[in-house]
Scaffold this motif. Structure first.
Motif, PDB file in Angstrom:
ATOM      1  N   THR A 148     -47.701  -0.523   7.901  1.00  0.00           N
ATOM      2  CA  THR A 148     -48.907  -0.854   8.659  1.00  0.00           C
ATOM      3  C   THR A 148     -49.612   0.385   9.190  1.00  0.00           C
ATOM      4  N   SER A 149     -48.840   1.312   9.735  1.00  0.00           N
ATOM      5  CA  SER A 149     -49.436   2.517  10.307  1.00  0.00           C
ATOM      6  C   SER A 149     -50.121   3.358   9.237  1.00  0.00           C
ATOM      7  N   MET A 150     -49.416   3.558   8.120  1.00  0.00           N
ATOM      8  CA  MET A 150     -49.980   4.362   7.043  1.00  0.00           C
ATOM      9  C   MET A 150     -51.276   3.754   6.516  1.00  0.00           C
ATOM     10  N   MET A 151     -51.275   2.424   6.296  1.00  0.00           N
ATOM     11  CA  MET A 151     -52.455   1.782   5.734  1.00  0.00           C
ATOM     12  C   MET A 151     -53.587   1.677   6.753  1.00  0.00           C
ATOM     13  N   THR A 152     -53.239   1.573   8.046  1.00  0.00           N
ATOM     14  CA  THR A 152     -54.280   1.638   9.077  1.00  0.00           C
ATOM     15  C   THR A 152     -54.954   3.000   9.023  1.00  0.00           C
ATOM     16  N   GLY A 153     -54.153   4.050   8.804  1.00  0.00           N
ATOM     17  CA  GLY A 153     -54.714   5.391   8.657  1.00  0.00           C
ATOM     18  C   GLY A 153     -55.605   5.503   7.432  1.00  0.00           C
ATOM     19  N   VAL A 154     -55.148   4.972   6.292  1.00  0.00           N
ATOM     20  CA  VAL A 154     -55.961   5.001   5.071  1.00  0.00           C
ATOM     21  C   VAL A 154     -57.279   4.261   5.294  1.00  0.00           C
ATOM     22  N   TYR A 155     -57.178   3.102   5.920  1.00  0.00           N
ATOM     23  CA  TYR A 155     -58.350   2.266   6.189  1.00  0.00           C
ATOM     24  C   TYR A 155     -59.377   2.991   7.056  1.00  0.00           C
ATOM     25  N   THR A 156     -58.921   3.582   8.154  1.00  0.00           N
ATOM     26  CA  THR A 156     -59.862   4.250   9.063  1.00  0.00           C
ATOM     27  C   THR A 156     -60.373   5.571   8.481  1.00  0.00           C
ATOM     28  N   ILE A 157     -59.531   6.258   7.700  1.00  0.00           N
ATOM     29  CA  ILE A 157     -59.993   7.501   7.059  1.00  0.00           C
ATOM     30  C   ILE A 157     -61.083   7.201   6.049  1.00  0.00           C
ATOM     31  N   SER A 321     -69.978  20.158  19.612  1.00  0.00           N
ATOM     32  CA  SER A 321     -69.995  18.771  20.094  1.00  0.00           C
ATOM     33  C   SER A 321     -69.643  17.805  18.969  1.00  0.00           C
ATOM     34  N   ALA A 322     -70.184  18.064  17.764  1.00  0.00           N
ATOM     35  CA  ALA A 322     -69.914  17.173  16.633  1.00  0.00           C
ATOM     36  C   ALA A 322     -68.422  17.150  16.310  1.00  0.00           C
ATOM     37  N   ILE A 323     -67.780  18.310  16.308  1.00  0.00           N
ATOM     38  CA  ILE A 323     -66.352  18.391  16.005  1.00  0.00           C
ATOM     39  C   ILE A 323     -65.525  17.699  17.093  1.00  0.00           C
ATOM     40  N   ALA A 324     -65.859  17.961  18.368  1.00  0.00           N
ATOM     41  CA  ALA A 324     -65.117  17.346  19.471  1.00  0.00           C
ATOM     42  C   ALA A 324     -65.263  15.828  19.459  1.00  0.00           C
ATOM     43  N   LEU A 325     -66.486  15.351  19.216  1.00  0.00           N
ATOM     44  CA  LEU A 325     -66.709  13.903  19.158  1.00  0.00           C
ATOM     45  C   LEU A 325     -65.973  13.285  17.975  1.00  0.00           C
ATOM     46  N   GLY A 326     -65.929  14.007  16.847  1.00  0.00           N
ATOM     47  CA  GLY A 326     -65.190  13.514  15.689  1.00  0.00           C
ATOM     48  C   GLY A 326     -63.717  13.319  16.004  1.00  0.00           C
ATOM     49  N   PHE A 327     -63.138  14.258  16.760  1.00  0.00           N
ATOM     50  CA  PHE A 327     -61.744  14.097  17.181  1.00  0.00           C
ATOM     51  C   PHE A 327     -61.628  12.898  18.121  1.00  0.00           C
ATOM     52  N   GLY A 328     -62.599  12.752  19.018  1.00  0.00           N
ATOM     53  CA  GLY A 328     -62.575  11.626  19.951  1.00  0.00           C
ATOM     54  C   GLY A 328     -62.644  10.278  19.258  1.00  0.00           C
ATOM     55  N   PHE A 329     -63.368  10.206  18.125  1.00  0.00           N
ATOM     56  CA  PHE A 329     -63.487   8.948  17.382  1.00  0.00           C
ATOM     57  C   PHE A 329     -62.146   8.484  16.815  1.00  0.00           C
ATOM     58  N   ALA A 330     -61.161   9.393  16.745  1.00  0.00           N
ATOM     59  CA  ALA A 330     -59.853   9.024  16.197  1.00  0.00           C
ATOM     60  C   ALA A 330     -59.095   8.054  17.091  1.00  0.00           C
ATOM     61  N   ILE A 331     -59.641   7.712  18.248  1.00  0.00           N
ATOM     62  CA  ILE A 331     -58.996   6.695  19.080  1.00  0.00           C
ATOM     63  C   ILE A 331     -59.090   5.309  18.428  1.00  0.00           C
ATOM     64  N   PHE A 332     -60.066   5.117  17.547  1.00  0.00           N
ATOM     65  CA  PHE A 332     -60.264   3.808  16.916  1.00  0.00           C
ATOM     66  C   PHE A 332     -59.029   3.346  16.135  1.00  0.00           C
ATOM     67  N   PRO A 333     -58.434   4.193  15.241  1.00  0.00           N
ATOM     68  CA  PRO A 333     -57.227   3.719  14.556  1.00  0.00           C
ATOM     69  C   PRO A 333     -56.061   3.461  15.501  1.00  0.00           C
ATOM     70  N   LEU A 334     -56.007   4.164  16.635  1.00  0.00           N
ATOM     71  CA  LEU A 334     -54.945   3.892  17.611  1.00  0.00           C
ATOM     72  C   LEU A 334     -55.113   2.499  18.205  1.00  0.00           C
ATOM     73  N   VAL A 335     -56.359   2.121  18.485  1.00  0.00           N
ATOM     74  CA  VAL A 335     -56.617   0.776  19.018  1.00  0.00           C
ATOM     75  C   VAL A 335     -56.279  -0.275  17.958  1.00  0.00           C
ATOM     76  N   LEU A 336     -56.671  -0.014  16.698  1.00  0.00           N
ATOM     77  CA  LEU A 336     -56.345  -0.951  15.614  1.00  0.00           C
ATOM     78  C   LEU A 336     -54.836  -1.094  15.451  1.00  0.00           C
ATOM     79  N   LEU A 337     -54.127   0.009  15.603  1.00  0.00           N
ATOM     80  CA  LEU A 337     -52.676  -0.018  15.467  1.00  0.00           C
ATOM     81  C   LEU A 337     -52.057  -0.904  16.545  1.00  0.00           C
ATOM     82  N   VAL A 338     -52.546  -0.781  17.776  1.00  0.00           N
ATOM     83  CA  VAL A 338     -52.055  -1.621  18.862  1.00  0.00           C
ATOM     84  C   VAL A 338     -52.371  -3.090  18.578  1.00  0.00           C
ATOM     85  N   ILE A 339     -53.587  -3.368  18.083  1.00  0.00           N
ATOM     86  CA  ILE A 339     -53.959  -4.747  17.745  1.00  0.00           C
ATOM     87  C   ILE A 339     -53.064  -5.294  16.644  1.00  0.00           C
ATOM     88  N   SER A 340     -52.786  -4.476  15.613  1.00  0.00           N
ATOM     89  CA  SER A 340     -51.979  -4.928  14.475  1.00  0.00           C
ATOM     90  C   SER A 340     -50.579  -5.339  14.891  1.00  0.00           C
TER      91      SER A 340
END
Length: 414
Positions: A148-157, A321-340
């Protein structure tokens, strides 16, 4: 009660295991996940890069300019509630196949050079994305129970890759087509390609229709009475406000400050590119190091740096700012992982996904719409960005709270 439900779940899993073990089936599932992921942000960021050109080309006013980037989250909230109902009738694969067809049709409709067609096509396309948003965590859980974790990563990437391609290529496509609306319509091809990949799943689901019927029905709204449901929904909401406000307005903010349109689109693409290694890193932290809380905190801190940079840094350093925000967007797969991993069964997971996304996206509409209206009222982006910093602080607090609710299964996931 849980003891009585478990044999049913085990029975369903045991019936599906042989099919999952097939190498061909796994490869087909992987391809399907990738194609869906490529589509789910492309329809949004392709428009974000062209909002300035679309307004000049079609001549609509400030209200439509503020409404247009708010449509995705508003539609996600409304259409997402129908996913469980559709899934009970069509199954997960049928739901996603229908969603991709609706998405492709809506994107194609945006090619008509009229404001009403742009709005109607966007609503239709976002309905398709909404169904996929809710259904995909359950699809991943069903077809990749041990990964699940690996495929959540593939999905969000792949979502980030699709968003990067759309934000970077939409302006050149529009220039080549001679119209920003045709530049938007070109992305319908990707959606129809994804739909083709789900036809085999639909056919397989029809031949096995009897097995899944045993699962209990779970009310999404009942989960709202639990602390876990409130925390997960709250976290999904604030990350949605931040993500869609930035995705909708970052190019426009940079253009307002004097950056060329094509370069502003590239900055949005840079943000999405950065989210790819960031996603891999935070999922590694959450699983291999068992540092889910640290990963949540890192994403929120990075997002805060990115928003503050838009306020304080000179235009020549906008890439920071673009790079920092891009790192910040990585919270989305963490939320999906918790939901899964928020339920004992796929039905429970779908219920939590429906709850979090319906309420989350409804409230998240205030992000892009509010920023657009505040800019129209104040004539500057200072007030909207300061308020966005407050959203980041709330995300940090909810991320810390959500990390305390992980199940043992989350620690064991591969």
């Amino acid at each position: 009660m849980p003891n009585k439900e478990k044999p049913i779940a085990d029975n369903v899993i045991s019936q599906q295991t042989p099919q999952r073990a097939s190498r061909g089936f796994m490869l087909l599932s992987l391809l399907a996940v990738i194609l869906v992921g490529l589509n789910l942000r492309a329809g949004i960021t392709s428009a974000s890069a062209l909002y300035h050109d679309l307004q000049q080309f079609l001549g609509y006013g400030p209200f439509v300019a503020a409404l247009l980037p708010s449509i995705p989250t508003l539609v996600f909230a409304v259409a997402g509630t129908a996913t469980a109902w559709v899934a009970r009738r069509l199954g997960l694969s049928g739901t996603i196949l229908l969603a991709l067809c609706v998405l492709g049709s809506g994107l194609a409709f945006r090619g008509i050079p009229a404001t009403w067609a742009l709005l109607a096509g966007t609503v239709a396309a976002m309905c398709g994305i909404a169904l996929c948003n809710v259904a995909m965590p359950s699809f991943i859980r069903e077809n990749f129970a041990q990964k699940t974790s690996m495929m959540t990563g593939v999905y969000t990437i792949t979502m980030s890759i699709g968003a990067t391609a759309a934000s970077s290529l939409s302006v050149p496509l529009a220039m080549a087509a001679g119209s920003p609306t045709l530049g938007l319509a070109a992305w319908s091809v990707l959606a129809f390609a994804g739909a083709l990949a789900f036809i085999p799943f639909m056919l397989m689901a029809r031949s096995e229709k009897k097995a899944p019927a045993a699962g209990p029905r779970v009310s999404a709204w009942g989960l709202l009475r639990t602390k876990r449901g409130l925390v997960i929904t709250g976290l999904f909401t604030v990350q949605g406000i931040l993500a869609y406000a930035i995705m909708s307005w970052l190019p426009t903010i940079l253009i307002f400050r004097g950056m060329a349109t094509a370069q502003a689109g590239i900055m949005l693409g840079l943000l999405q590119i950065m989210s790819i290694p960031a996603t891999m890193f935070v999922l590694w932290m959450a699983n291999k190091l068992n540092k889910l809380r640290s990963a949540m905190v890192a994403c929120s801190v990075a997002a805060g740096i990115g928003v503050a940079g838009l306020l304080l840094l000179p235009l020549s350093l906008a890439w920071i700012s673009a790079i920092a925000l891009g790192f910040g967007f990585a919270i989305f797969p963490l939320v999906l992982l918790v939901i899964s991993h928020s339920g004992e069964t796929p039905e429970e997971t779908t219920a939590m996904s429906t709850l979090a996304q319906s309420i989350g996206y409804l409230v998240a509409t205030s992000g892009p719409f509010g920023m657009g209206l505040l800019f129209a009222l104040t004539g500057a982006w200072t007030v909207p960005l300061v308020l966005l910093l407050g959203v980041v602080v709330l995300q940090l607090l909810l991320g810390i709270a959500a990390s305390a609710y992980r199940r043992p299964a989350l620690r064991r996931v591969q």
